[in-house]
Design a protein around this motif. Structure first.
Motif, PDB file in Angstrom:
ATOM      1  N   ARG A   1      12.835   2.507   0.818  1.00  0.00           N
ATOM      2  CA  ARG A   1      12.403   1.262   0.214  1.00  0.00           C
ATOM      3  C   ARG A   1      11.071   1.410  -0.519  1.00  0.00           C
ATOM      4  O   ARG A   1      10.596   0.455  -1.125  1.00  0.00           O
ATOM      5  CB  ARG A   1      12.326   0.171   1.284  1.00  0.00           C
ATOM      6  N   ARG A   2      10.428   2.567  -0.389  1.00  0.00           N
ATOM      7  CA  ARG A   2       9.291   2.922  -1.219  1.00  0.00           C
ATOM      8  C   ARG A   2       9.755   4.010  -2.184  1.00  0.00           C
ATOM      9  O   ARG A   2      10.602   4.838  -1.838  1.00  0.00           O
ATOM     10  CB  ARG A   2       8.131   3.455  -0.369  1.00  0.00           C
ATOM     11  N   PRO A   3       9.208   4.065  -3.405  1.00  0.00           N
ATOM     12  CA  PRO A   3       9.746   4.992  -4.408  1.00  0.00           C
ATOM     13  C   PRO A   3       9.206   6.410  -4.326  1.00  0.00           C
ATOM     14  O   PRO A   3       9.796   7.315  -4.932  1.00  0.00           O
ATOM     15  CB  PRO A   3       9.302   4.346  -5.725  1.00  0.00           C
ATOM     16  N   GLU A   4       8.096   6.641  -3.599  1.00  0.00           N
ATOM     17  CA  GLU A   4       7.375   7.900  -3.763  1.00  0.00           C
ATOM     18  C   GLU A   4       8.169   9.114  -3.309  1.00  0.00           C
ATOM     19  O   GLU A   4       8.285  10.110  -4.046  1.00  0.00           O
ATOM     20  CB  GLU A   4       6.040   7.851  -3.010  1.00  0.00           C
TER      21      GLU A   4
ATOM     22  N   PRO B   1      20.132   1.740   0.843  1.00  0.00           N
ATOM     23  CA  PRO B   1      19.755   2.124   2.206  1.00  0.00           C
ATOM     24  C   PRO B   1      18.260   2.020   2.441  1.00  0.00           C
ATOM     25  O   PRO B   1      17.451   2.169   1.528  1.00  0.00           O
ATOM     26  CB  PRO B   1      20.230   3.582   2.299  1.00  0.00           C
ATOM     27  N   VAL B   2      17.908   1.752   3.687  1.00  0.00           N
ATOM     28  CA  VAL B   2      16.499   1.707   4.080  1.00  0.00           C
ATOM     29  C   VAL B   2      15.935   3.121   4.153  1.00  0.00           C
ATOM     30  O   VAL B   2      14.794   3.369   3.767  1.00  0.00           O
ATOM     31  CB  VAL B   2      16.341   0.998   5.431  1.00  0.00           C
ATOM     32  N   PHE B   3      16.744   4.049   4.651  1.00  0.00           N
ATOM     33  CA  PHE B   3      16.318   5.437   4.821  1.00  0.00           C
ATOM     34  C   PHE B   3      17.201   6.372   3.999  1.00  0.00           C
ATOM     35  O   PHE B   3      18.335   6.036   3.659  1.00  0.00           O
ATOM     36  CB  PHE B   3      16.397   5.858   6.293  1.00  0.00           C
ATOM     37  N   MET B   4      16.658   7.545   3.728  1.00  0.00           N
ATOM     38  CA  MET B   4      17.425   8.620   3.104  1.00  0.00           C
ATOM     39  C   MET B   4      17.119   9.923   3.830  1.00  0.00           C
ATOM     40  O   MET B   4      15.998  10.142   4.288  1.00  0.00           O
ATOM     41  CB  MET B   4      17.041   8.791   1.634  1.00  0.00           C
TER      42      MET B   4
ATOM     43  N   GLY C   1      -0.911   6.380   6.161  1.00  0.00           N
ATOM     44  CA  GLY C   1       0.401   6.275   6.770  1.00  0.00           C
ATOM     45  C   GLY C   1       0.937   7.650   7.102  1.00  0.00           C
ATOM     46  O   GLY C   1       0.635   8.622   6.408  1.00  0.00           O
ATOM     47  N   VAL C   2       1.744   7.742   8.165  1.00  0.00           N
ATOM     48  CA  VAL C   2       2.197   9.049   8.634  1.00  0.00           C
ATOM     49  C   VAL C   2       3.553   9.460   8.062  1.00  0.00           C
ATOM     50  O   VAL C   2       3.964  10.597   8.222  1.00  0.00           O
ATOM     51  CB  VAL C   2       2.257   9.082  10.183  1.00  0.00           C
ATOM     52  N   GLY C   3       4.255   8.545   7.410  1.00  0.00           N
ATOM     53  CA  GLY C   3       5.556   8.878   6.841  1.00  0.00           C
ATOM     54  C   GLY C   3       5.433   9.661   5.548  1.00  0.00           C
ATOM     55  O   GLY C   3       4.368   9.723   4.921  1.00  0.00           O
ATOM     56  N   VAL C   4       6.536  10.255   5.107  1.00  0.00           N
ATOM     57  CA  VAL C   4       6.529  11.062   3.895  1.00  0.00           C
ATOM     58  C   VAL C   4       6.147  10.241   2.665  1.00  0.00           C
ATOM     59  O   VAL C   4       5.319  10.688   1.859  1.00  0.00           O
ATOM     60  CB  VAL C   4       7.888  11.770   3.699  1.00  0.00           C
ATOM     61  N   PRO C   5       6.708   9.037   2.459  1.00  0.00           N
ATOM     62  CA  PRO C   5       6.282   8.262   1.283  1.00  0.00           C
ATOM     63  C   PRO C   5       4.788   7.981   1.285  1.00  0.00           C
ATOM     64  O   PRO C   5       4.152   8.002   0.221  1.00  0.00           O
ATOM     65  CB  PRO C   5       7.097   6.972   1.391  1.00  0.00           C
ATOM     66  N   ALA C   6       4.217   7.704   2.453  1.00  0.00           N
ATOM     67  CA  ALA C   6       2.785   7.424   2.534  1.00  0.00           C
ATOM     68  C   ALA C   6       1.975   8.651   2.153  1.00  0.00           C
ATOM     69  O   ALA C   6       0.954   8.546   1.458  1.00  0.00           O
ATOM     70  CB  ALA C   6       2.422   6.965   3.945  1.00  0.00           C
ATOM     71  N   CYS C   7       2.397   9.822   2.605  1.00  0.00           N
ATOM     72  CA  CYS C   7       1.675  11.054   2.266  1.00  0.00           C
ATOM     73  C   CYS C   7       1.745  11.340   0.772  1.00  0.00           C
ATOM     74  O   CYS C   7       0.754  11.762   0.158  1.00  0.00           O
ATOM     75  CB  CYS C   7       2.237  12.230   3.063  1.00  0.00           C
ATOM     76  N   VAL C   8       2.906  11.112   0.170  1.00  0.00           N
ATOM     77  CA  VAL C   8       3.047  11.332  -1.268  1.00  0.00           C
ATOM     78  C   VAL C   8       2.204  10.327  -2.038  1.00  0.00           C
ATOM     79  O   VAL C   8       1.497  10.680  -2.999  1.00  0.00           O
ATOM     80  CB  VAL C   8       4.527  11.247  -1.686  1.00  0.00           C
ATOM     81  N   ALA C   9       2.253   9.053  -1.620  1.00  0.00           N
ATOM     82  CA  ALA C   9       1.452   8.036  -2.295  1.00  0.00           C
ATOM     83  C   ALA C   9      -0.033   8.341  -2.173  1.00  0.00           C
ATOM     84  O   ALA C   9      -0.805   8.150  -3.127  1.00  0.00           O
ATOM     85  CB  ALA C   9       1.758   6.656  -1.700  1.00  0.00           C
ATOM     86  N   SER C  10      -0.443   8.817  -1.020  1.00  0.00           N
ATOM     87  CA  SER C  10      -1.840   9.182  -0.806  1.00  0.00           C
ATOM     88  C   SER C  10      -2.241  10.320  -1.731  1.00  0.00           C
ATOM     89  O   SER C  10      -3.336  10.325  -2.319  1.00  0.00           O
ATOM     90  CB  SER C  10      -2.035   9.587   0.660  1.00  0.00           C
ATOM     91  N   ALA C  11      -1.356  11.289  -1.903  1.00  0.00           N
ATOM     92  CA  ALA C  11      -1.634  12.422  -2.797  1.00  0.00           C
ATOM     93  C   ALA C  11      -1.763  11.967  -4.242  1.00  0.00           C
ATOM     94  O   ALA C  11      -2.681  12.377  -4.964  1.00  0.00           O
ATOM     95  CB  ALA C  11      -0.526  13.461  -2.661  1.00  0.00           C
ATOM     96  N   TYR C  12      -0.844  11.126  -4.670  1.00  0.00           N
ATOM     97  CA  TYR C  12      -0.902  10.631  -6.047  1.00  0.00           C
ATOM     98  C   TYR C  12      -2.191   9.858  -6.295  1.00  0.00           C
ATOM     99  O   TYR C  12      -2.825   9.991  -7.351  1.00  0.00           O
ATOM    100  CB  TYR C  12       0.300   9.738  -6.337  1.00  0.00           C
ATOM    101  N   ALA C  13      -2.574   9.021  -5.333  1.00  0.00           N
ATOM    102  CA  ALA C  13      -3.791   8.228  -5.490  1.00  0.00           C
ATOM    103  C   ALA C  13      -5.018   9.127  -5.564  1.00  0.00           C
ATOM    104  O   ALA C  13      -5.956   8.860  -6.331  1.00  0.00           O
ATOM    105  CB  ALA C  13      -3.926   7.239  -4.329  1.00  0.00           C
ATOM    106  N   ALA C  14      -5.027  10.213  -4.789  1.00  0.00           N
ATOM    107  CA  ALA C  14      -6.160  11.141  -4.817  1.00  0.00           C
ATOM    108  C   ALA C  14      -6.286  11.816  -6.176  1.00  0.00           C
ATOM    109  O   ALA C  14      -7.377  11.944  -6.733  1.00  0.00           O
ATOM    110  CB  ALA C  14      -6.000  12.193  -3.716  1.00  0.00           C
TER     111      ALA C  14
ATOM    112  N   HIS D   1       9.597   1.408  10.847  1.00  0.00           N
ATOM    113  CA  HIS D   1      10.311   0.273  11.411  1.00  0.00           C
ATOM    114  C   HIS D   1       9.586  -1.036  11.117  1.00  0.00           C
ATOM    115  O   HIS D   1       9.736  -2.002  11.833  1.00  0.00           O
ATOM    116  CB  HIS D   1      10.480   0.445  12.920  1.00  0.00           C
ATOM    117  N   GLY D   2       8.784  -1.045  10.038  1.00  0.00           N
ATOM    118  CA  GLY D   2       7.919  -2.185   9.785  1.00  0.00           C
ATOM    119  C   GLY D   2       8.526  -3.289   8.960  1.00  0.00           C
ATOM    120  O   GLY D   2       7.901  -4.315   8.760  1.00  0.00           O
ATOM    121  N   GLY D   3       9.739  -3.129   8.453  1.00  0.00           N
ATOM    122  CA  GLY D   3      10.305  -4.142   7.587  1.00  0.00           C
ATOM    123  C   GLY D   3      10.963  -5.269   8.367  1.00  0.00           C
ATOM    124  O   GLY D   3      11.414  -5.095   9.497  1.00  0.00           O
ATOM    125  N   ALA D   4      11.016  -6.436   7.785  1.00  0.00           N
ATOM    126  CA  ALA D   4      11.615  -7.575   8.458  1.00  0.00           C
ATOM    127  C   ALA D   4      13.097  -7.316   8.723  1.00  0.00           C
ATOM    128  O   ALA D   4      13.836  -6.906   7.848  1.00  0.00           O
ATOM    129  CB  ALA D   4      11.456  -8.826   7.591  1.00  0.00           C
ATOM    130  N   GLY D   5      13.499  -7.558   9.948  1.00  0.00           N
ATOM    131  CA  GLY D   5      14.891  -7.460  10.305  1.00  0.00           C
ATOM    132  C   GLY D   5      15.403  -6.074  10.567  1.00  0.00           C
ATOM    133  O   GLY D   5      16.550  -5.892  10.935  1.00  0.00           O
TER     134      GLY D   5
END
Length: 494
Positions: free
Chosen positions: A69-72, A219-222, A453-466, A489-493
Motif C-alpha cells: 500500500r506504499r509505493p516505495e 493486495p496489502v502485501f507483496m 520505520g522498520v519495514g522495507v518501504p520505510a527503509c527505501v523511503a528513508s533512503a530516498y529522502a536522504a 499491521h497499522g492499516g484500518a481493518g
C-alpha cells in the motif's frame, strides 16, 4: 595507506552500508547523475533481507513481505526488473493462538485497537469485552507529545486488549514491548485521531470510515518469487550495471571531514571515508547503517547526533524454518498465527510459508515449509539456547497449536542479533534531533530502519529522502515526518 580521490566525471557520493536502505540510496543517487561507491562491512549485501534454501526449497530467512500500500518497495522492485516476480500472498487470513485455541484474527481494528467491543468477540473474555464498552464513559486521556501504545490503550480499553491483540501485532513488527513502544511512531494515524477525540473507539471508527471512503484496491502485501531477499541483490546488480562501485568486506573505521583547499572549504564539503588499507574521498556521504555503527562513525564530527544514536535499543530474534513431507499433514486454515506473550508460549508467531507463498508450493510439490519466530526485546534466555533447542521448542509449540507431530526432514535456524531497532516513547523527537545535528554538516545524511520505520518501504523511503536532502530538496523528508510509513499491521481493518 592508499588514498583514492574523487572519480572523474562528477560529484562522488559514498554510501556506507549495503542493506536495502544503502542500496536504494545508491539507486536514487545514480538517477540524479552522481558517481557512487557503496561500502559494506560484511561479506554480503542485503542486511535483514536474506534468501536461502531448506530441503531444496528457496525461502526467505529474513523479512518475507513488502507492504504494497506504499509505493516505495514495490516500485523499486519493478525498477530493477522484478515486476514479473512480485506475488501477493495466496492467502491473507491468519489466526491468534490464545486462550488455548487458534482463533480467527479479528477484523475492524487499527493495530489491534477495535472500533467496537464486538470486533474482538472470541478473542477476549466477557469481562474484557465489557471493559472496552466503558471507553465511551471515560474522560479524555491526553496523549501529549507522545505516549506508549500499551499504556494508552490499556487506560482506555483495558489490559486484555493490549495483551491479547495489540501486543502480538506490534511484536510481529518490532519484536518489542507494547507498553514501551511509541504510539506516535508505531501507529501515527491513531495518535493523531486520539489527540482530537474523547473516545478511543470513536477515533478508531473515524479512521475506519476515512479508510472506507478511500479504499485502496489490490493486495496489502507483496512477496517476491524466490524470496524478498532477491530485492537487494537485484538493486545491487542494477547499480553496478549503471557504473556504481560496490565494495564488501570493508568496514568503515573513520568518517571525517577533509581539510585543506580542496576539502572542507569546498562548496559541498569533502569527506574522508577510511576502511582498512584505504582512504576514499567523497563530496557527500549517506550513512545507511544501524544506529550503533552510525554513532561510532559520527562521534568525531557530530557528537550530539552520535550520543542520541547510542541510546537506540535493539531487539534480537531468531527464525526457525522447518521442512516436512506434506503427505498426511493437515494444517489449520490460513497463512499462520500470532501468539500473545501473555499466554506463556515460546514462539511469537508461525507462518505456513508453503501456503502463504504459492510459488514455494508450486516449486516444491510434496514439501511443506513452515517457520516460527522466537525472541522479543529483553528476552535473552530463550535466544541463548542452542539451535537444536530452538527447533524443539518450536516443534513443541506447533504441536500444541496445530497438532503437527510429524518429524521435519530439515530445519534451519537464522539468528538476527540486534536486528530490530526499538521505537520507544519520544522516538520521533530523537530522530528529529539526530537529523538536525547531521544536517548542520554539508554533504552528510542518514537513513535506515532506525529512523522512519522498520519495514522495507520505510527503509527505501528513508533512503530516498536522504538523497534528496543532499541535493537540497527536503520534500521527501518532510513527507516522511507528516505521513509516516505505517507499520505492517497499522492499516484500518487489517
Amino acid at each position: 595507506m592508499r588514498e583514492q580521490d574523487t572519480p572523474t566525471g562528477g560529484r562522488h557520493v559514498v554510501v556506507i552500508g549495503g542493506g536495502i536502505a544503502g542500496l536504494a540510496a545508491a539507486h536514487r543517487l545514480l538517477d540524479r547523475g552522481e558517481r557512487v561507491t557503496v561500502v559494506e562491512a560484511s561479506d554480503r549485501l542485503g542486511g535483514k533481507l536474506l534468501t536461502g534454501e531448506i530441503a531444496g526449497a528457496r525461502v526467505d530467512l529474513g523479512a518475507e513481505s513488502l507492504l504494497a500500500r506504499r509505493p516505495e518497495a514495490v516500485g523499486l522492485a519493478r525498477e530493477v526488473g522484478l515486476a514479473d516476480r512480485l506475488r501477493p500472498p495466496a492467502t491473507a487470513t491468519a489466526s491468534l493462538w490464545t486462550r488455548g485455541a487458534l482463533r480467527p484474527m479479528p477484523k475492524g481494528h487499527v493495530m489491534g485497537v477495535p472500533g467496537t467491543a464486538s470486533a474482538l468477540t472470541g478473542v477476549l473474555s466477557d469481562e474484557g469485552l465489557r471493559r472496552i464498552e466503558r471507553d465511551a464513559e471515560l474522560p479524555r486521556t491526553e496523549v501529549g507529545d507522545d505516549v506508549a501504545v500499551g499504556e494508552f490503550v490499556a487506560a482506555r480499553l483495558g489490559r486484555e486488549v493490549v495483551d491479547r491483540l495489540v501486543e502480538p501485532l506490534l511484536g510481529g513488527v518490532y519484536a518489542g514491548d507494547a507498553y514501551r513502544i511509541s504510539l506516535r511512531s508505531a501507529v501515527p494515524q491513531l495518535f493523531e485521531a486520539a489527540r482530537t477525540h474523547d473516545s478511543l473507539t470513536e477515533a478508531v471508527r473515524e479512521i475506519q470510515a476515512k479508510a472506507a471512503g478511500q479504499r485502496q484496491t489490490g493486495p496489502v502485501f507483496m512477496g517476491i518469487e524466490g524470496g524478498v531477499g532477491r530485492l537487494p541483490l537485484a538493486v545491487a546488480e542494477s547499480v553496478r550495471a549503471r557504473g556504481a562501485e560496490i565494495v564488501t568486506g570493508a568496514a568503515v573505521t573513520e568518517l571525517r571531514r577533509a581539510i585543506g583547499a580542496a576539502g572542507a572549504g569546498s562548496p559541498a564539503g569533502r569527506w574522508r571515508v577510511v576502511t582498512p588499507g584505504r582512504v576514499r574521498h567523497a563530496d557527500a556521504v549517506v550513512l545507511a547503517v544501524p544506529a550503533p555503527a552510525a554513532a561510532a562513525l559520527l562521534r568525531a564530527e557530530a557528537p550530539a547526533a552520535a550520543a542520541e544514536l547510542a541510546t537506540v535499543e535493539y531487539a534480537s530474534m531468531a527464525l526457525v524454518t522447518l521442512a516436512y513431507r506434506s503427505a498426511g499433514i493437515t494444517l489449520p486454515e490460513g497463512s499462520g498465527f500470532l501468539v500473545p506473550p501473555v499466554d506463556g508460549h515460546t514462539i511469537k508467531a508461525a507462518t505456513f510459508a508453503s501456503r502463504k507463498w504459492g510459488w514455494i508450493a508450486e516449486e516444491n510439490p510434496g514439501l511443506l515449509v513452515l517457520r516460527t519466530s522466537v525472541g522479543r526485546h529483553g528476552e535473552t534466555e530463550v535466544l541463548g539456547k542452542e539451535d537444536a533447542d530452538l527447533v524443539e521448542v518450536s516443534r513443541h509449540d506447533l504441536r500444541e497449536a496445530t497438532g503437527l507431530a510429524a518429524v521435519p526432514v530439515a530445519t534451519r535456524v537464522t539468528r538476527w542479533h540486534e536486528g530490530l531497532p526499538q521505537y520507544p516513547v519520544g522516538h520521533h523527537a530523537r530522530v528529529a534531533r539526530v537529523r538536525e545535528h547531521v544536517g548542520a554538516l554539508p554533504g552528510l545524511a542518514v537513513c535506515g530502519a532506525a529512523y522512519d520505520g522498520v519495514g522495507v518501504p520505510a527503509c527505501v523511503a528513508s533512503a530516498y529522502a536522504a538523497v534528496d536532502q543532499l541535493g537540497g530538496d527536503r520534500a521527501g523528508l518532510d513527507a516522511l515526518i507528516t505521513n509516516p510509513v505505517r507499520s505492517l499491521h497499522g492499516g484500518a481493518g487489517e
